[in-house]
Motif scaffolding. Structure first.
Motif, PDB file in Angstrom:
ATOM      1  N   ALA A   1       0.818  -1.205   0.000  1.00 42.60           N
ATOM      2  CA  ALA A   1       0.000   0.000   0.000  1.00 42.60           C
ATOM      3  C   ALA A   1       0.854   1.258   0.000  1.00 42.60           C
ATOM      4  O   ALA A   1       2.004   1.251   0.462  1.00 42.60           O
ATOM      5  CB  ALA A   1      -0.915  -0.009   1.221  1.00 42.60           C
ATOM      6  N   LYS A   2       0.282   2.344  -0.499  1.00 41.13           N
ATOM      7  CA  LYS A   2       0.946   3.638  -0.439  1.00 41.13           C
ATOM      8  C   LYS A   2       1.233   3.967   1.023  1.00 41.13           C
ATOM      9  O   LYS A   2       0.403   3.759   1.897  1.00 41.13           O
ATOM     10  CB  LYS A   2       0.057   4.710  -1.048  1.00 41.13           C
ATOM     11  N   GLY A   3       2.423   4.472   1.288  1.00 42.31           N
ATOM     12  CA  GLY A   3       2.823   4.790   2.651  1.00 42.31           C
ATOM     13  C   GLY A   3       3.610   3.690   3.334  1.00 42.31           C
ATOM     14  O   GLY A   3       4.124   3.884   4.435  1.00 42.31           O
ATOM     15  N   THR A   4       3.745   2.506   2.674  1.00 41.08           N
ATOM     16  CA  THR A   4       4.527   1.411   3.249  1.00 41.08           C
ATOM     17  C   THR A   4       6.014   1.797   3.272  1.00 41.08           C
ATOM     18  O   THR A   4       6.584   2.141   2.237  1.00 41.08           O
ATOM     19  CB  THR A   4       4.362   0.130   2.427  1.00 41.08           C
ATOM     20  N   PRO A   5       6.665   1.765   4.441  1.00 38.65           N
ATOM     21  CA  PRO A   5       8.097   2.096   4.475  1.00 38.65           C
ATOM     22  C   PRO A   5       8.929   1.043   3.745  1.00 38.65           C
ATOM     23  O   PRO A   5       8.630  -0.152   3.794  1.00 38.65           O
ATOM     24  CB  PRO A   5       8.429   2.087   5.976  1.00 38.65           C
ATOM     25  N   LEU A   6       9.978   1.497   3.063  1.00 40.06           N
ATOM     26  CA  LEU A   6      10.933   0.573   2.447  1.00 40.06           C
ATOM     27  C   LEU A   6      11.828  -0.007   3.534  1.00 40.06           C
ATOM     28  O   LEU A   6      12.427   0.743   4.306  1.00 40.06           O
ATOM     29  CB  LEU A   6      11.808   1.301   1.431  1.00 40.06           C
ATOM     30  N   PRO A   7      11.945  -1.340   3.634  1.00 36.12           N
ATOM     31  CA  PRO A   7      12.849  -1.922   4.633  1.00 36.12           C
ATOM     32  C   PRO A   7      14.293  -1.485   4.403  1.00 36.12           C
ATOM     33  O   PRO A   7      14.664  -1.032   3.306  1.00 36.12           O
ATOM     34  CB  PRO A   7      12.694  -3.433   4.417  1.00 36.12           C
ATOM     35  N   ALA A   8      15.102  -1.643   5.428  1.00 37.93           N
ATOM     36  CA  ALA A   8      16.510  -1.259   5.344  1.00 37.93           C
ATOM     37  C   ALA A   8      17.193  -1.951   4.170  1.00 37.93           C
ATOM     38  O   ALA A   8      17.141  -3.179   4.049  1.00 37.93           O
ATOM     39  CB  ALA A   8      17.225  -1.607   6.642  1.00 37.93           C
ATOM     40  N   GLY A   9      17.800  -1.186   3.307  1.00 40.07           N
ATOM     41  CA  GLY A   9      18.511  -1.708   2.149  1.00 40.07           C
ATOM     42  C   GLY A   9      17.695  -1.757   0.879  1.00 40.07           C
ATOM     43  O   GLY A   9      18.255  -1.824  -0.225  1.00 40.07           O
TER      44      GLY A   9
ATOM     45  N   ASP B   1       6.071   8.002  -2.360  1.00 40.73           N
ATOM     46  CA  ASP B   1       6.869   9.231  -2.267  1.00 40.73           C
ATOM     47  C   ASP B   1       7.544   9.530  -3.598  1.00 40.73           C
ATOM     48  O   ASP B   1       7.957   8.618  -4.316  1.00 40.73           O
ATOM     49  CB  ASP B   1       7.975   9.087  -1.223  1.00 40.73           C
ATOM     50  N   VAL B   2       7.668  10.820  -3.910  1.00 38.57           N
ATOM     51  CA  VAL B   2       8.602  11.245  -4.951  1.00 38.57           C
ATOM     52  C   VAL B   2       9.873  11.645  -4.200  1.00 38.57           C
ATOM     53  O   VAL B   2       9.970  12.735  -3.641  1.00 38.57           O
ATOM     54  CB  VAL B   2       8.055  12.410  -5.783  1.00 38.57           C
ATOM     55  N   ALA B   3      10.805  10.715  -4.138  1.00 37.19           N
ATOM     56  CA  ALA B   3      12.004  10.883  -3.317  1.00 37.19           C
ATOM     57  C   ALA B   3      13.125  11.528  -4.130  1.00 37.19           C
ATOM     58  O   ALA B   3      13.069  11.599  -5.367  1.00 37.19           O
ATOM     59  CB  ALA B   3      12.462   9.532  -2.776  1.00 37.19           C
ATOM     60  N   THR B   4      14.145  11.987  -3.418  1.00 35.94           N
ATOM     61  CA  THR B   4      15.308  12.614  -4.044  1.00 35.94           C
ATOM     62  C   THR B   4      16.573  11.870  -3.639  1.00 35.94           C
ATOM     63  O   THR B   4      16.750  11.537  -2.465  1.00 35.94           O
ATOM     64  CB  THR B   4      15.444  14.089  -3.615  1.00 35.94           C
ATOM     65  N   GLU B   5      17.425  11.617  -4.611  1.00 34.67           N
ATOM     66  CA  GLU B   5      18.762  11.071  -4.372  1.00 34.67           C
ATOM     67  C   GLU B   5      19.775  12.163  -4.691  1.00 34.67           C
ATOM     68  O   GLU B   5      19.731  12.758  -5.770  1.00 34.67           O
ATOM     69  CB  GLU B   5      19.019   9.860  -5.261  1.00 34.67           C
ATOM     70  N   ILE B   6      20.679  12.435  -3.747  1.00 33.76           N
ATOM     71  CA  ILE B   6      21.734  13.425  -3.952  1.00 33.76           C
ATOM     72  C   ILE B   6      23.079  12.707  -3.836  1.00 33.76           C
ATOM     73  O   ILE B   6      23.367  12.093  -2.812  1.00 33.76           O
ATOM     74  CB  ILE B   6      21.661  14.553  -2.913  1.00 33.76           C
TER      75      ILE B   6
END
Length: 365
Positions: free
Chosen positions: A91-99, A158-163
């Protein structure tokens, strides 16, 4: 903690068209000097101190779903109340597990920009140091600090950002062989769509001299597996998870991470050119397996912070020490009594006794 993308340069790079990738690739086929220090200085001059490259991406649920299934995990989180992933997307809002952020922000280059071995050449030093390997690094989850009033995770939708920024480039010589290689350090920050810092991922890439595909490599013989009694002795006092990766899983891992490195799927290249016994298990796959074992044990011990079993370490530092090959048995080992300690040592060990990856899990206290 919030990090806002405020520099004009950063916003310009984030909006740049895909073809601009060439502007920060340092691969040059006509490098005149093979002096390692000259190549180091040339590389660093192309990445001015503090220079950053940003891009945005939607963290879609289907990608996370396929990634988890490839890892043989039918649920994103152990305590999830949702159905199995074969039937529905997270579902939307599900956190991505570590890694699992490694399933996103994958290489985005046209074929002609890739290295001869299929690797992303965006941050390659100049010829001849173009044979890339992922040697290790560390991953930190500042947004998961349990003392914070609000948690900040990368989440589905999320529309996330990678820097990304280059940290270092050094020439090093292997004492045993006298071979010179370049070690490049890169740091990536991953922000959620409100610019909260969620993940800091530092990677060390080793660049060795390019190989000549026309000259067949020598393949070292496989060491014999240890007697089962000796393996069981090593397993004493450990949480153990056993693996024997097949080429199907490695192909799916390469596809989902858009990793075209030929050692993971091209058997003639892996053996005849690179001198491996078989196709090679991805280093990040072992890294994620370490993280999955840790979180499964934390949930089993009742140490998760959420009813869905959501739990993150503070940091994982890791170092690849030897290849793992498809079809060969190995184990990930973690001391049973380490979850309450500030640090948890974890390692991947082949059944012939070779340590393939060493890691240290730093726990929140």
């Amino acid at each position: 903690m919030k990090i806002r993308v405020i520099s004009r340069q950063l916003r310009a790079v984030a909006r740049a068209p895909r073809t601009s990738v060439r502007s920060f690739s340092s691969t040059t086929s006509q490098q005149a000097s093979f002096d390692p220090q000259v190549i180091v200085e040339s590389f660093l001059s192309k990445f001015a101190k503090g220079q950053t490259f940003a891009r945005k991406q939607l963290l879609d649920g289907n990608q996370l779903r396929l990634f988890s299934l490839t890892l043989d995990r039918p649920h994103i989180w152990t305590g999830s109340s949702s159905g199995p992933l074969e039937q529905e997307e997270p579902a939307k809002g599900t956190p991505l597990p570590a890694g699992y952020h490694l399933a996103y922000f994958t290489p985005a280059q046209l074929p002609g920009i890739l290295g001869l071995d299929g690797t992303d050449a965006s941050f390659n030093p100049d010829h001849p140091f173009t044979r890339r390997m992922w040697a290790g690094g560390s991953v930190h989850w500042p947004g998961a600090d349990p003392s914070g009033s609000t948690k900040h995770y990368l989440k589905v939708g999320d529309v996330a950002t990678e820097i990304t920024r280059v940290l270092s480039c050094e020439a090093k010589t292997i004492r045993k062989t006298g071979e010179t290689m370049l070690v490049v350090g890169v740091e990536k920050h991953f922000l959620d769509e409100k610019d909260n810092l969620c993940v800091v991922d530092k990677r060390n890439w080793v660049f060795r001299k390019a190989l000549d595909p026309s000259r067949p490599a020598k393949i070292p013989p496989k060491a014999a597996e240890l007697p089962r009694s000796e393996i069981e002795e090593q397993n004493q006092g450990m949480v153990v998870r056993e693996f024997k990766r097949d080429v199907v899983q490695l192909f799916r891992m390469s596809a989902l991470t858009f990793n075209a490195h030929r050692i993971h799927y091209d058997l003639p290249w892996a053996t005849n050119v690179e001198g491996h016994r078989n196709v090679v298990v991805h280093g990040p796959l072992n890294q994620i397996s370490m993280l999955d074992l840790w979180r499964d044990e934390m949930v089993r011990a009742g140490k998760s912070t959420d009813s869905d079993g959501i739990v993150f370490p503070k940091e994982l530092s890791y170092r690849a020490t030897s290849p793992v090959y498809a079809g060969e048995a190995y184990r990930i080992l973690m001391p049973k009594d380490s979850l309450d300690k500030s640090e948890t040592e974890i390692q991947a060990v082949s059944n012939d006794g070779t340590t393939c990856m060493k890691g240290t899990m730093h726990n929140w206290q």
